[in-house]
Write an enzyme that holds these catalytic residues in place. Structure first.
Site, PDB file in Angstrom:
ATOM      1  N   LYS B  76       0.698  -1.296   0.175  1.00  0.00           N
ATOM      2  CA  LYS B  76      -0.097   0.130   0.129  1.00  0.00           C
ATOM      3  C   LYS B  76       0.864   1.321  -0.061  1.00  0.00           C
ATOM      4  O   LYS B  76       1.835   1.339   0.822  1.00  0.00           O
ATOM      5  CB  LYS B  76      -0.771  -0.073   1.190  1.00  0.00           C
ATOM      6  CG  LYS B  76      -2.117   1.073   1.253  1.00  0.00           C
ATOM      7  CD  LYS B  76      -2.790   0.883   2.682  1.00  0.00           C
ATOM      8  CE  LYS B  76      -4.040   1.848   2.967  1.00  0.00           C
ATOM      9  NZ  LYS B  76      -4.911   1.634   3.859  1.00  0.00           N
ATOM     10  N   SER B 151      -9.775   1.581   2.811  1.00  0.00           N
ATOM     11  CA  SER B 151      -9.107   2.419   2.194  1.00  0.00           C
ATOM     12  C   SER B 151      -7.859   1.520   1.198  1.00  0.00           C
ATOM     13  O   SER B 151      -7.228   1.816   0.430  1.00  0.00           O
ATOM     14  CB  SER B 151      -8.498   3.149   3.127  1.00  0.00           C
ATOM     15  OG  SER B 151      -7.307   2.874   3.805  1.00  0.00           O
ATOM     16  N   SER B 175     -10.163  -0.703   7.072  1.00  0.00           N
ATOM     17  CA  SER B 175      -9.515  -0.655   5.682  1.00  0.00           C
ATOM     18  C   SER B 175      -8.652  -1.679   5.048  1.00  0.00           C
ATOM     19  O   SER B 175      -8.153  -1.656   3.959  1.00  0.00           O
ATOM     20  CB  SER B 175      -8.507   0.680   5.792  1.00  0.00           C
ATOM     21  OG  SER B 175      -9.306   1.750   5.681  1.00  0.00           O
TER      22      SER B 175
END
Lengths: 101, 485
Positions: B76, B151, B175
């Site tokens: 990420k 997310s 997330s």
């Protein structure tokens, strides 16, 4: 005692928050933000159903005392690294608009 | 070898250790597939050339004692990676090149992993659909109109599309677990303090945790074992004896007591989610576990609490983006004008909205009514879990109230978007570990997940429960390569 707050965020409040958070907001955006925030806070208001007078606030799950570390140098001469991402071309300092007249 | 991408992480490690495949072969396979998958928009930054070079270096001097020997992994774009652009999917960090490495990613590289690239996410991890990214929304490999969740949406999309054998995300309110649930993958949020927050772009510091996203539970255990470490550089890192999660992984959960919280049966819960939950209970019974009804009375207050605490911490954390020391700058007439223009243009709408909520609840006259109130309710929510864990070993809930929704569907209704995290947010507020595993499909054929919540530091237990359920569920979900032309 249960808190009850009159909850309408008006344009004046938006301007105030905008100033505090250093985010400029034009009038059109301010209107939209006021609507969004009002709907969010209306939903948040349900917390007032709870009586929390005798409850201790919880600020962190890791409720241990913060550790102390030895005051020793671990990295040196990092000036160049620190300045590397500076938005201004100047390689010696962070440069900002003139503050003192 | 076309089946390389079909090996899970543990199989890849085994194959490389047995010298059946080289790091170069694996890395090439993933680079080629990622290259053909740009349509999904899951990468913010590709480091393919560097990855191939590192794979070559590994093959010429392999170290098979590492836990991820020569394995390419994309992460990420919230983890700072030394000398590689790290943006948190924000315009304000669009040109930011860290001079240091996050502890969690360093732990991966120390075990032989190779960085494939940085994966798209919601801006500053604020979102549940990966639509708030400055670099555009991510597309789910399941359907061209679906969000991958958020997310960690780029991570979920890349993992499900087999552009990386495993990945790591961060989870502040769901997330990791929500996008895992939306994409039929496994997502684990560890106990607060397990994985170091050093070098992770901060959102809400008392809630943020990094964790693995993988194709199965065994891979999750392996990744957790690697990324979980005590770190002096994170003041909230907790020093506890970390188990060998893979070694102790077991499907024997006989006699375990699993709680079913009645408050999670929310109004309007769909029949599909109810059935999924019911099936989950039955799987657990088949495994010899005991099902116990429990109560978490303050559940419905978790989301409103979260939407005070998280924005408050975010408004404070994001005060650092001022256009002075790094990142985007918009020139102004004076210093204040520069700050205001920089932040107004550098942040997207959702981030600005949350900064403003946070600023408001912390501002003079409102602090007690909102922020202090929320901290008190947070205590009640944590107490609920403490009480429940007196009588159960773990808790079973659905991961999300529905399957993945359509792109744009919830974008204009913040509260409806926030409600996505109804089952995941309480876990962050209480600092507990939670894992989402794929457990079935809805009538549209989209994946649904079940969440297992454990006591603090009891990751081994929830991994074992997830492992035994995975065995019973035997989830099969084939994603067609429709996006590859």
């Amino acid at each position: 005692m249960v808190f009850k707050y009159h909850m309408t965020i008006d344009l004046k409040t938006i301007k105030h928050i905008s100033k505090l958070s250093r985010i400029s907001v034009d009038d059109k955006k301010a209107k939209k933000l006021a609507d969004d925030l009002n709907s969010i806070f209306k939903w948040i208001e349900q917390l007032n159903e709870l009586n929390t007078e005798k409850v201790d606030p919880l600020s962190s799950i890791a409720e241990t005392k913060l550790r102390l570390r030895k005051d020793e140098i671990k990295s040196e001469n990092t000036r160049e690294e620190i300045l590397k991402n500076s938005p201004d071309e100047n390689k010696d300092f962070f440069v900002v608009p003139k503050v003192v007249e | 070898m076309s089946d390389i991408i079909n090996f899970n992480l543990s199989e890849l490690v085994l194959n490389i250790k047995n010298k059946k495949i080289s790091s170069t072969e694996i890395t090439k396979a993933y680079v080629e597939r990622s290259d053909k998958s740009k349509h999904l928009n899951s990468y913010n930054e590709e480091t393919f050339d560097e990855a191939l070079k590192k794979a070559n270096e590994f093959d010429s001097k392999p170290d098979f004692n590492k836990m991820l020997p020569g394995i390419p992994i994309a992460v990420k774009d919230l983890f700072c990676t030394k000398n590689i652009k790290t943006t948190a999917s924000s315009k304000i960090l669009d040109n930011f090149i860290p001079t240091y490495e996050s502890t969690v990613t360093q732990n991966l590289w120390n075990q032989g992993a190779i960085l494939l690239g940085k994966l798209n996410c919601d801006e500053f991890a604020m979102g549940s659909s990966n639509e708030t990214s400055y670099f555009g929304n991510v597309i789910s490999p399941i359907d061209k109109n679906l969000v991958p969740g958020g997310s960690s949406g780029g991570s979920a999309s890349a993992l499900a599309a087999k552009l990386t054998p495993a990945t790591i995300g961060t989870d502040t309110g769901g997330s990791i677990r929500q996008p895992a649930s939306f994409t039929g993958t496994v997502g684990l949020k560890p106990t607060y303090g397990s994985c170091s927050r050093y070098g992770i772009v901060a959102f809400a510091s008392s809630l943020d945790q990094a964790g693995p996203m993988t194709r199965n539970v065994k891979d999750s255990a392996l990744m957790l074992e690697i990324i979980s470490s005590f770190d002096d550089k994170d003041s909230t890192s907790i020093n506890f004896k970390r188990p060998n999660y893979t070694k102790d992984l077991s499907i024997n959960i006989k006699g375990k007591k699993i709680g079913i919280p009645k408050e999670y049966r929310v109004d309007g819960m769909s029949k599909e989610i109810e059935n999924l939950w019911e099936n989950g209970k039955n799987y657990l019974k088949d495994c010899g576990a005991e099902i116990i009804d429990i109560s978490l009375p303050h559940t419905k207050f978790a989301l409103p609490t979260y939407y005070i605490v998280a924005p408050a911490e975010a408004s404070s954390n994001l005060a650092r983006y001022d256009g002075v020391k790094y990142g985007f700058r918009n020139e102004g007439e004076n210093l204040i004008d520069m700050y205001e223009k920089t932040r107004s243009e550098g942040f997207g709408d959702e981030v600005k909205r949350r900064i403003m909520i946070g600023t408001y609840v912390l501002s003079s006259g409102y602090y007690d009514a909102y922020y202090l109130k929320a901290q008190k309710v947070r205590r009640l929510i944590k107490n609920d879990f403490d009480n429940a864990f007196q009588s159960v070993d773990a808790i079973l809930t659905p991961s999300t109230p529905s399957s993945a929704f359509k792109i744009g569907e919830k974008l204009n209704d913040p509260v409806s978007m926030y409600l996505n995290d109804i089952f995941t947010v309480p876990v962050n507020l209480a600092g507990l570990p939670g894992i989402s595993i794929p457990a079935g499909l809805d009538k549209k054929g989209y994946p649904l997940g079940l969440q297992i919540i454990g006591k603090a530091f009891d990751e081994q237990n929830i991994l074992n429960i997830a492992y035994s359920m995975e065995d019973k569920i035997n989830f099969k979900f084939d994603i067609k390569d429709w996006w590859i032309k």
